[in-house]
Design a protein around this motif. Structure first.
Motif, mmCIF file in Angstrom:
data_model
loop_
_atom_site.group_PDB
_atom_site.id
_atom_site.type_symbol
_atom_site.label_atom_id
_atom_site.label_comp_id
_atom_site.label_asym_id
_atom_site.label_seq_id
_atom_site.Cartn_x
_atom_site.Cartn_y
_atom_site.Cartn_z
ATOM 1 N N ALA A 1 0.845 -1.192 0.000
ATOM 2 C CA ALA A 1 0.000 0.000 0.000
ATOM 3 C C ALA A 1 0.880 1.240 0.000
ATOM 4 O O ALA A 1 1.837 1.345 0.747
ATOM 5 C CB ALA A 1 -0.903 -0.011 1.229
ATOM 6 N N GLY A 2 0.547 2.174 -0.871
ATOM 7 C CA GLY A 2 1.289 3.422 -0.920
ATOM 8 C C GLY A 2 2.604 3.332 -1.678
ATOM 9 O O GLY A 2 3.418 4.225 -1.581
ATOM 10 N N THR A 3 2.827 2.246 -2.425
ATOM 11 C CA THR A 3 4.064 2.152 -3.198
ATOM 12 C C THR A 3 4.140 3.343 -4.123
ATOM 13 O O THR A 3 3.243 3.572 -4.910
ATOM 14 C CB THR A 3 4.097 0.863 -4.037
ATOM 15 N N CYS A 4 5.198 4.096 -4.004
ATOM 16 C CA CYS A 4 5.338 5.229 -4.911
ATOM 17 C C CYS A 4 6.788 5.423 -5.317
ATOM 18 O O CYS A 4 7.071 6.226 -6.177
ATOM 19 C CB CYS A 4 4.777 6.510 -4.296
ATOM 20 N N ARG A 5 7.692 4.702 -4.713
ATOM 21 C CA ARG A 5 9.094 4.871 -5.056
ATOM 22 C C ARG A 5 9.495 3.864 -6.125
ATOM 23 O O ARG A 5 9.103 2.696 -6.064
ATOM 24 C CB ARG A 5 9.967 4.694 -3.823
ATOM 25 N N LEU B 1 13.542 -1.729 -15.383
ATOM 26 C CA LEU B 1 13.795 -0.416 -15.972
ATOM 27 C C LEU B 1 12.489 0.249 -16.393
ATOM 28 O O LEU B 1 12.267 1.436 -16.108
ATOM 29 C CB LEU B 1 14.738 -0.545 -17.175
ATOM 30 N N VAL B 2 11.603 -0.502 -17.017
ATOM 31 C CA VAL B 2 10.325 0.056 -17.448
ATOM 32 C C VAL B 2 9.501 0.523 -16.253
ATOM 33 O O VAL B 2 8.971 1.633 -16.246
ATOM 34 C CB VAL B 2 9.537 -0.960 -18.315
ATOM 35 N N VAL B 3 9.403 -0.298 -15.217
ATOM 36 C CA VAL B 3 8.599 0.106 -14.064
ATOM 37 C C VAL B 3 9.246 1.292 -13.345
ATOM 38 O O VAL B 3 8.561 2.166 -12.820
ATOM 39 C CB VAL B 3 8.320 -1.079 -13.111
ATOM 40 N N SER B 4 10.563 1.354 -13.360
ATOM 41 C CA SER B 4 11.257 2.489 -12.763
ATOM 42 C C SER B 4 10.935 3.778 -13.528
ATOM 43 O O SER B 4 10.659 4.823 -12.932
ATOM 44 C CB SER B 4 12.767 2.226 -12.760
ATOM 45 N N ILE C 1 5.656 10.248 -10.681
ATOM 46 C CA ILE C 1 6.047 11.154 -9.599
ATOM 47 C C ILE C 1 6.339 12.549 -10.153
ATOM 48 O O ILE C 1 5.866 13.562 -9.617
ATOM 49 C CB ILE C 1 7.258 10.594 -8.833
ATOM 50 N N LEU C 2 7.123 12.618 -11.225
ATOM 51 C CA LEU C 2 7.555 13.913 -11.765
ATOM 52 C C LEU C 2 6.457 14.650 -12.523
ATOM 53 O O LEU C 2 6.397 15.886 -12.482
ATOM 54 C CB LEU C 2 8.755 13.722 -12.699
ATOM 55 N N HIS C 3 5.611 13.917 -13.248
ATOM 56 C CA HIS C 3 4.660 14.567 -14.152
ATOM 57 C C HIS C 3 3.199 14.277 -13.846
ATOM 58 O O HIS C 3 2.335 14.927 -14.442
ATOM 59 C CB HIS C 3 4.941 14.137 -15.600
ATOM 60 N N ALA D 1 -2.417 10.587 -10.935
ATOM 61 C CA ALA D 1 -3.576 11.461 -10.840
ATOM 62 C C ALA D 1 -3.770 12.373 -12.049
ATOM 63 O O ALA D 1 -4.761 13.095 -12.127
ATOM 64 C CB ALA D 1 -3.463 12.316 -9.574
ATOM 65 N N SER D 2 -2.848 12.355 -12.996
ATOM 66 C CA SER D 2 -2.910 13.279 -14.122
ATOM 67 C C SER D 2 -3.618 12.661 -15.321
ATOM 68 O O SER D 2 -3.445 11.483 -15.626
ATOM 69 C CB SER D 2 -1.490 13.689 -14.535
ATOM 70 N N ASP D 3 -4.382 13.487 -16.033
ATOM 71 C CA ASP D 3 -5.026 13.056 -17.273
ATOM 72 C C ASP D 3 -4.118 13.285 -18.481
ATOM 73 O O ASP D 3 -4.443 12.864 -19.586
ATOM 74 C CB ASP D 3 -6.338 13.825 -17.495
ATOM 75 N N ARG D 4 -2.995 13.957 -18.285
ATOM 76 C CA ARG D 4 -2.086 14.265 -19.399
ATOM 77 C C ARG D 4 -1.414 12.993 -19.913
ATOM 78 O O ARG D 4 -0.900 12.196 -19.135
ATOM 79 C CB ARG D 4 -1.020 15.267 -18.957
ATOM 80 N N LEU D 5 -1.403 12.838 -21.217
ATOM 81 C CA LEU D 5 -0.775 11.672 -21.838
ATOM 82 C C LEU D 5 0.742 11.850 -21.898
ATOM 83 O O LEU D 5 1.231 12.970 -21.992
ATOM 84 C CB LEU D 5 -1.311 11.480 -23.260
#
Length: 149
Positions: free
Chosen positions: A24-28, A61-64, A71-73, A96-100
């Motif tokens: 839960a909360g994996t974000c890194r 690498l892909v998941v990273s 996180i950044l965008h 949370a972003s809708d930007r592609l």
């Protein structure tokens, strides 16, 4: 976008036959890489076969890249899971972003080399399938499938 991959809006979240959710909360990115390694290792042990080290590294690498981009965008990772399906590993990263995602040229308008902007092309090159789905609650989920063998 990835020219050879499907990218389309969908209003359902991805399904999985065998799901190995991250904590839960994996974000890194490091957490996501460990989860990918665990899921692949468990599958290879169950099948009593040796995992291809290069395939594991590609999936990590892909998941990273996907988690870093979220996180950044994308305002952070809102969900993550990995499953091994057939001869491939599927990673899903939501934000949370809708930007592609976009592919940026390697050189800026002034002719200087960019130091960033390589993550999405890496994902598109290594994955055999990439899909971007709109989520009902807002945001998006990027799903990438990579070959394991």
């Amino acid at each position: 976008m990835c020219e050879r991959h499907r990218t389309h809006p969908v209003v359902t979240e991805p399904h999985a036959e065998t799901r190995a959710p991250g904590p839960a909360g994996t974000c890194r990115p490091a957490d996501a890489r460990r989860e990918v390694e665990r899921a692949i290792d468990a599958c290879c042990r169950a099948a009593r076969t040796r995992c291809d080290a290069h395939a594991v590294e590609d999936a990590q690498l892909v998941v990273s890249e996907l988690t870093t981009n979220a996180i950044l965008h994308g305002g952070g990772v809102t969900d993550f899971h990995v499953d091994v399906v057939g001869h491939g590993v599927r990673v899903c990263v939501s934000d949370a972003s809708d930007r592609l995602p976009v592919t940026r040229p390697p050189v800026d308008p002034r002719g200087r080399r960019r130091v960033d902007g390589r993550g999405w092309p890496i994902v598109c090159r290594l994955a055999r399938d990439v899909q971007v789905s709109d989520l009902p609650s807002g945001g998006k989920c990027i799903t990438a499938v990579l070959p394991l063998f």
